[in-house]
Design a protein around this motif. Structure first.
Motif, PDB file in Angstrom:
ATOM      1  N   ARG A   5     -27.074  -4.092   5.635  1.00 21.73           N
ATOM      2  CA  ARG A   5     -27.198  -4.338   7.084  1.00 21.73           C
ATOM      3  C   ARG A   5     -27.616  -3.062   7.805  1.00 21.73           C
ATOM      4  O   ARG A   5     -28.477  -3.100   8.689  1.00 21.73           O
ATOM      5  CB  ARG A   5     -25.866  -4.850   7.641  1.00 21.73           C
ATOM      6  N   GLU A   6     -27.029  -1.945   7.429  1.00 22.01           N
ATOM      7  CA  GLU A   6     -27.395  -0.665   8.043  1.00 22.01           C
ATOM      8  C   GLU A   6     -28.839  -0.301   7.730  1.00 22.01           C
ATOM      9  O   GLU A   6     -29.569   0.212   8.582  1.00 22.01           O
ATOM     10  CB  GLU A   6     -26.454   0.438   7.550  1.00 22.01           C
ATOM     11  N   ALA A   8     -31.279  -2.430   7.053  1.00 18.90           N
ATOM     12  CA  ALA A   8     -32.146  -3.332   7.816  1.00 18.90           C
ATOM     13  C   ALA A   8     -32.272  -2.865   9.264  1.00 18.90           C
ATOM     14  O   ALA A   8     -33.367  -2.857   9.836  1.00 18.90           O
ATOM     15  CB  ALA A   8     -31.586  -4.757   7.765  1.00 18.90           C
ATOM     16  N   ARG A   9     -31.147  -2.472   9.844  1.00 16.43           N
ATOM     17  CA  ARG A   9     -31.172  -2.004  11.237  1.00 16.43           C
ATOM     18  C   ARG A   9     -31.967  -0.711  11.358  1.00 16.43           C
ATOM     19  O   ARG A   9     -32.777  -0.549  12.285  1.00 16.43           O
ATOM     20  CB  ARG A   9     -29.747  -1.793  11.735  1.00 16.43           C
ATOM     21  N   THR A  11     -34.344   0.271   9.431  1.00 18.91           N
ATOM     22  CA  THR A  11     -35.755  -0.049   9.204  1.00 18.91           C
ATOM     23  C   THR A  11     -36.406  -0.568  10.479  1.00 18.91           C
ATOM     24  O   THR A  11     -37.509  -0.157  10.850  1.00 18.91           O
ATOM     25  CB  THR A  11     -35.884  -1.094   8.085  1.00 18.91           C
ATOM     26  N   LEU A  12     -35.719  -1.485  11.165  1.00 21.07           N
ATOM     27  CA  LEU A  12     -36.261  -2.027  12.415  1.00 21.07           C
ATOM     28  C   LEU A  12     -36.375  -0.948  13.485  1.00 21.07           C
ATOM     29  O   LEU A  12     -37.344  -0.919  14.246  1.00 21.07           O
ATOM     30  CB  LEU A  12     -35.372  -3.175  12.919  1.00 21.07           C
ATOM     31  N   GLU A  13     -35.384  -0.075  13.549  1.00 24.08           N
ATOM     32  CA  GLU A  13     -35.431   1.007  14.533  1.00 24.08           C
ATOM     33  C   GLU A  13     -36.613   1.938  14.259  1.00 24.08           C
ATOM     34  O   GLU A  13     -37.305   2.372  15.187  1.00 24.08           O
ATOM     35  CB  GLU A  13     -34.116   1.793  14.509  1.00 24.08           C
ATOM     36  N   LEU A 180     -35.461 -10.182  17.299  1.00 23.91           N
ATOM     37  CA  LEU A 180     -35.311  -9.034  16.400  1.00 23.91           C
ATOM     38  C   LEU A 180     -34.006  -9.125  15.616  1.00 23.91           C
ATOM     39  O   LEU A 180     -33.942  -8.686  14.457  1.00 23.91           O
ATOM     40  CB  LEU A 180     -35.352  -7.733  17.206  1.00 23.91           C
ATOM     41  N   GLU A 181     -32.976  -9.680  16.225  1.00 25.05           N
ATOM     42  CA  GLU A 181     -31.712  -9.859  15.505  1.00 25.05           C
ATOM     43  C   GLU A 181     -31.888 -10.841  14.346  1.00 25.05           C
ATOM     44  O   GLU A 181     -31.285 -10.675  13.279  1.00 25.05           O
ATOM     45  CB  GLU A 181     -30.632 -10.350  16.472  1.00 25.05           C
ATOM     46  N   GLU A 184     -33.576  -8.915  11.642  1.00 25.58           N
ATOM     47  CA  GLU A 184     -32.607  -8.031  11.000  1.00 25.58           C
ATOM     48  C   GLU A 184     -31.735  -8.794  10.005  1.00 25.58           C
ATOM     49  O   GLU A 184     -31.473  -8.312   8.894  1.00 25.58           O
ATOM     50  CB  GLU A 184     -31.730  -7.366  12.059  1.00 25.58           C
ATOM     51  N   LEU A 187     -33.814  -9.621   6.947  1.00 22.99           N
ATOM     52  CA  LEU A 187     -33.990  -8.425   6.113  1.00 22.99           C
ATOM     53  C   LEU A 187     -32.723  -8.117   5.327  1.00 22.99           C
ATOM     54  O   LEU A 187     -32.785  -7.787   4.138  1.00 22.99           O
ATOM     55  CB  LEU A 187     -34.347  -7.228   6.998  1.00 22.99           C
ATOM     56  N   THR A 188     -31.587  -8.205   5.993  1.00 27.70           N
ATOM     57  CA  THR A 188     -30.310  -7.939   5.324  1.00 27.70           C
ATOM     58  C   THR A 188     -30.121  -8.875   4.133  1.00 27.70           C
ATOM     59  O   THR A 188     -29.718  -8.446   3.044  1.00 27.70           O
ATOM     60  CB  THR A 188     -29.147  -8.110   6.316  1.00 27.70           C
TER      61      THR A 188
END
Length: 207
Positions: A5-6, A8-9, A11-13, A180-181, A184, A187-188
């Motif tokens: 999860r971290e 994925a977040r 990566t999006l950031e 975007l959520e 995310e 992706l996770t």
């Protein structure tokens, strides 16, 4: 190491930061690749990426560290698969970002706002002028004030429309954030699937 999860977040950031200045696939891919290069570097530490060079390095390591080194090399390979998965999500993120920015730019454009303010100001001036002409020419009492009042009503109408635009912008921003959520979360889930395929229940512990 980061949890899925971290990762994925992060990566999006990285993707959003890359396209902030240039909304292109090239910029997006560059941002994602930089993020994963750092993840692989953190995972391997001083270990070589090349398999043959790794074999030579393992011979110099104490036996109790060899298993950890091999584990990290396997996870680095999993990270490369995750990199490919993250890159595959770029078109969707770019499409949603472009649509949101276009909508936001249209509603908040200086031309649109300037036109609304100019029209409302003109309405006040024209209303006052007509009222003054009627009062002076025909002797209608309070016609000037009536004209000003009509112009002010037009101005208030513009203000009301502005509030509606603000609500639409807020709604659009919320929908974009939720989209975007969803990315995310997808992706996770994909990263977790890659871990399972490579025999990991979770990323290995950090150095």
């Amino acid at each position: 190491m980061r949890s899925n999860r971290e990762l994925a977040r992060a990566t999006l950031e990285a993707l959003q930061a890359a396209v902030e200045a240039e909304l292109t696939e090239k910029a997006a891919r560059s941002g994602v690749n930089r993020r994963f290069d750092l993840e692989v570097e953190t995972c391997l530490g001083p270990l070589p990426r090349d398999a043959k060079a790794l074999e030579e390095a393992l011979e110099e390591l104490p036996e109790d560290l060899r298993e950890d080194a091999l584990n990290r090399h396997r996870y680095a390979a999993a990270l490369e698969v995750k990199r490919a998965a993250a890159l595959a999500f770029i078109p969707e993120v770019l499409q949603r970002t472009a649509a949101y920015r276009a909508f936001d730019a249209e509603l908040a454009s200086p031309r649109r706002l300037g036109g609304a303010v100019g029209s409302s100001a003109l309405a006040v001036i024209v209303g006052a002028a007509l009222g003054y002409g009627l009062e002076r020419g025909l002797g209608l009492p309070y016609a000037t004030w009536a004209g000003i009042a009509i112009g002010l009503l037009a101005f208030l109408r513009v203000i009301t429309q502005g509030l509606r635009v603000g609500r639409r912008m807020t709604k659009a921003e919320g929908e974009y954030t939720r989209a975007l959520e969803v990315v995310e979360a997808a992706l996770t889930a994909r990263f977790a699937e890659v871990d399972r395929q490579h025999g990991f229940s979770a990323p290995p512990a950090g150095p």
